[in-house]
Structure formats: structure tokens, C-alpha cells
Design a protein around this motif. Structure first.
Motif, PDB file in Angstrom:
ATOM      1  N   GLU A   1      26.158  67.431 -42.796  1.00 33.51           N
ATOM      2  CA  GLU A   1      26.520  66.313 -43.752  1.00 33.51           C
ATOM      3  C   GLU A   1      27.098  67.201 -44.986  1.00 33.51           C
ATOM      4  OE1 GLU A   1      24.704  62.873 -45.096  1.00 33.51           O
ATOM      5  OE2 GLU A   1      23.926  62.844 -42.954  1.00 33.51           O
ATOM      6  N   MET A   2      26.022  68.124 -45.492  1.00 33.49           N
ATOM      7  CA  MET A   2      26.326  68.743 -46.824  1.00 33.49           C
ATOM      8  C   MET A   2      27.790  69.713 -46.754  1.00 33.49           C
ATOM      9  SD  MET A   2      25.341  69.336 -49.867  1.00 33.49           S
ATOM     10  CE  MET A   2      24.398  69.994 -51.000  1.00 33.49           C
TER      11      MET A   2
ATOM     12  N   ALA B   1      24.314  73.953 -35.218  1.00 38.29           N
ATOM     13  CA  ALA B   1      23.081  74.419 -34.685  1.00 38.29           C
ATOM     14  C   ALA B   1      23.271  76.062 -34.120  1.00 38.29           C
ATOM     15  CB  ALA B   1      22.608  73.764 -33.627  1.00 38.29           C
ATOM     16  N   ALA B   2      24.308  76.156 -33.702  1.00 40.79           N
ATOM     17  CA  ALA B   2      24.693  77.708 -33.220  1.00 40.79           C
ATOM     18  C   ALA B   2      24.959  78.488 -34.483  1.00 40.79           C
ATOM     19  CB  ALA B   2      25.992  77.584 -32.247  1.00 40.79           C
ATOM     20  N   HIS B   3      25.720  78.146 -35.407  1.00 34.31           N
ATOM     21  CA  HIS B   3      25.798  78.900 -36.604  1.00 34.31           C
ATOM     22  C   HIS B   3      24.567  78.961 -37.450  1.00 34.31           C
ATOM     23  CE1 HIS B   3      29.957  78.682 -36.261  1.00 34.31           C
ATOM     24  NE2 HIS B   3      30.266  77.633 -36.682  1.00 34.31           N
TER      25      HIS B   3
ATOM     26  N   SER C   1      30.587  69.610 -35.200  1.00 34.96           N
ATOM     27  CA  SER C   1      29.573  69.090 -34.311  1.00 34.96           C
ATOM     28  C   SER C   1      28.284  69.391 -34.637  1.00 34.96           C
ATOM     29  CB  SER C   1      29.865  69.141 -32.867  1.00 34.96           C
ATOM     30  OG  SER C   1      29.692  70.350 -32.603  1.00 34.96           O
ATOM     31  N   PRO C   2      27.273  68.736 -34.612  1.00 33.31           N
ATOM     32  CA  PRO C   2      25.888  69.159 -34.866  1.00 33.31           C
ATOM     33  C   PRO C   2      25.748  70.666 -33.874  1.00 33.31           C
ATOM     34  CG  PRO C   2      25.776  66.945 -34.597  1.00 33.31           C
ATOM     35  CD  PRO C   2      27.231  67.321 -34.338  1.00 33.31           C
TER      36      PRO C   2
ATOM     37  N   ARG D   1      33.084  78.336 -40.971  1.00 33.42           N
ATOM     38  CA  ARG D   1      32.183  77.511 -40.705  1.00 33.42           C
ATOM     39  C   ARG D   1      30.792  77.845 -41.014  1.00 33.42           C
ATOM     40  NH1 ARG D   1      34.651  73.394 -36.277  1.00 33.42           N
ATOM     41  NH2 ARG D   1      36.085  72.463 -37.442  1.00 33.42           N
ATOM     42  N   GLN D   2      30.736  79.167 -40.407  1.00 35.27           N
ATOM     43  CA  GLN D   2      29.372  79.805 -40.622  1.00 35.27           C
ATOM     44  C   GLN D   2      28.810  80.034 -41.993  1.00 35.27           C
ATOM     45  OE1 GLN D   2      28.368  84.037 -39.008  1.00 35.27           O
ATOM     46  NE2 GLN D   2      27.174  82.801 -37.470  1.00 35.27           N
ATOM     47  N   GLN D   3      30.009  80.510 -42.743  1.00 36.83           N
ATOM     48  CA  GLN D   3      29.885  80.792 -44.298  1.00 36.83           C
ATOM     49  C   GLN D   3      29.591  79.537 -44.993  1.00 36.83           C
ATOM     50  OE1 GLN D   3      29.222  83.621 -45.775  1.00 36.83           O
ATOM     51  NE2 GLN D   3      29.068  84.375 -43.791  1.00 36.83           N
ATOM     52  N   LEU D   4      30.214  78.610 -44.343  1.00 37.86           N
ATOM     53  CA  LEU D   4      29.857  76.966 -45.100  1.00 37.86           C
ATOM     54  C   LEU D   4      28.574  76.798 -44.865  1.00 37.86           C
ATOM     55  CD1 LEU D   4      31.402  74.794 -46.622  1.00 37.86           C
ATOM     56  CD2 LEU D   4      32.036  73.805 -44.372  1.00 37.86           C
ATOM     57  N   ALA D   5      28.118  76.725 -43.632  1.00 34.01           N
ATOM     58  CA  ALA D   5      26.910  76.353 -43.154  1.00 34.01           C
ATOM     59  C   ALA D   5      25.491  77.045 -44.001  1.00 34.01           C
ATOM     60  CB  ALA D   5      26.664  76.714 -41.916  1.00 34.01           C
ATOM     61  N   LEU D   6      25.918  78.454 -44.139  1.00 36.00           N
ATOM     62  CA  LEU D   6      25.172  79.374 -44.869  1.00 36.00           C
ATOM     63  C   LEU D   6      25.104  78.743 -46.568  1.00 36.00           C
ATOM     64  CD1 LEU D   6      23.139  81.657 -45.752  1.00 36.00           C
ATOM     65  CD2 LEU D   6      25.032  83.216 -45.908  1.00 36.00           C
TER      66      LEU D   6
END
Length: 186
Positions: A35-36, A60-62, A55-56, A12-17
Motif C-alpha cells: 500500500e505504501m 514479499a519476494a522483494h 502483487s503481495p 519495485r525492490q527499491q520502492l519496497a525499501l
């Protein structure tokens, strides 16, 4: 079978990036990044267990961790207006073609994969199963046309997502300037 928490968190962290880099420059809220993330994972056929319940607060933590590693930049929350101030984010290095991380194996999605027309050329590192591809009997000119169509569809989709994110941000600013309070998005 559940995905191990450590593997899920790293994914999820890599997906957030990836999502943040694809959103590009500009102020993006945690909700927009979430969303993205879901849009990208869904389009690439990642198992729902990996992205569905993001979750948002977790996003946010990531994003804070990415900021601490110099990969994301946090902006100041907007001042004034009737809505809750929220930190905005942008990538340290925007990249509209940032590769997606490989999805974690949920052990329950055999043969699950992306729609070939939506995800050809995307960042998923899962190899296609040999000899089961519907493209093995296509000629080289047919494959070239298929890839060109795919590139056009991906470009259109990326422009749509970017336009939607920008329009949503503009609408929120206009509504806030008019004193209209928006509820929390979840």
C-alpha cells in the motif's frame, strides 16, 4: 511499450525499501508495504505501469531479498487468533525521508509527473523541464512560502499515512483478539 522486467523488478525492490524505511520501526505486513509503495509512487507521479499491479507475493519476494541483503528485518508471525499468520517486516534503518527511486520509463507517459505541491523535495531524480515551470515568475519570498506550505503538507501526509497504518494494525489485533476472522486483503 512495456517496461523491461529486469528494470521493473529493480525499481519495485527499491520502492519496497523506500516504503519500508518510511513506515519506520514496528511490525508491517506485506500488504501494508505494498500500500505504501503505491501511495508513494502515485504521489510522486510515477507511471502507473510501474506500480499499479504490484502483487503481495511480489512484494514479499522483494522483502525477502532485502532481508537477505541486510536491509530489512523479518519478524515472527503473530501467534494465535483466527487469521492466517503472516511474516511482518521492519527496516534495518528507518528513514522517514528515504528517497524514492527514479521511476522507470514506460514510454507511454509523456510529460507525466508529480503534482508539484505533493512532490517538491521528494526523491524523484527526473529534472523539471526548463522554462515550462509555473514557478519561474515567483519572487524568492513567494517561493519560500510555497516551500514551507509544501513541507507542512508533506509532514501532514506522512503523519496521516503512519497513523492510518498504525490504526489499521491496532484494529486487526483487536478484531483478532475478539475472534473475528478477517478476509485476505488484496
Amino acid at each position: 511499450m512495456a517496461i523491461p522486467k529486469r528494470e521493473l523488478s529493480a525499481y519495485r525492490q527499491q520502492l519496497a525499501l523506500c516504503a519500508l524505511r518510511r513506515l519506520g520501526k514496528g511490525a508491517h505486513t506485506t500488504g501494508e508495504v505494498a500500500e505504501m509503495m503505491g501511495t508513494l509512487a502515485l504521489a510522486d507521479g510515477h507511471p502507473p505501469a510501474a506500480w499499479r499491479w504490484i502483487s503481495p507475493a511480489a512484494v514479499a519476494a522483494h522483502l525477502r531479498d532485502l532481508r537477505n541483503r541486510g536491509l530489512a528485518l523479518a519478524g515472527d508471525p503473530p501467534r494465535g487468533g483466527a487469521y492466517r499468520a503472516e511474516t511482518t517486516w521492519q527496516p534495518a534503518e528507518p528513514d522517514p525521508r528515504a528517497p524514492l527511486p527514479a521511476p522507470p520509463d514506460d514510454g507511454e507517459t509523456p510529460g507525466a509527473g508529480p503534482d508539484p505541491l505533493l512532490s517538491m523535495g521528494q526523491g524523484s531524480s527526473k529534472p523539471a523541464a526548463p522554462s515550462t515551470s509555473p514557478y519561474t515568475e515567483l519572487t524568492q519570498p513567494q517561493l519560500v512560502v510555497l516551500l514551507e506550505v509544501n513541507d507542512r503538507l508533506l509532514g501532514t501526509f506522512a503523519r496521516f499515512v503512519n497513523d492510518l497504518v498504525a490504526e489499521t494494525a491496532r484494529a486487526r489485533r483487536d478484531l483478532a483478539a475478539a475472534g473475528i476472522q478477517l478476509g485476505d486483503r488484496q
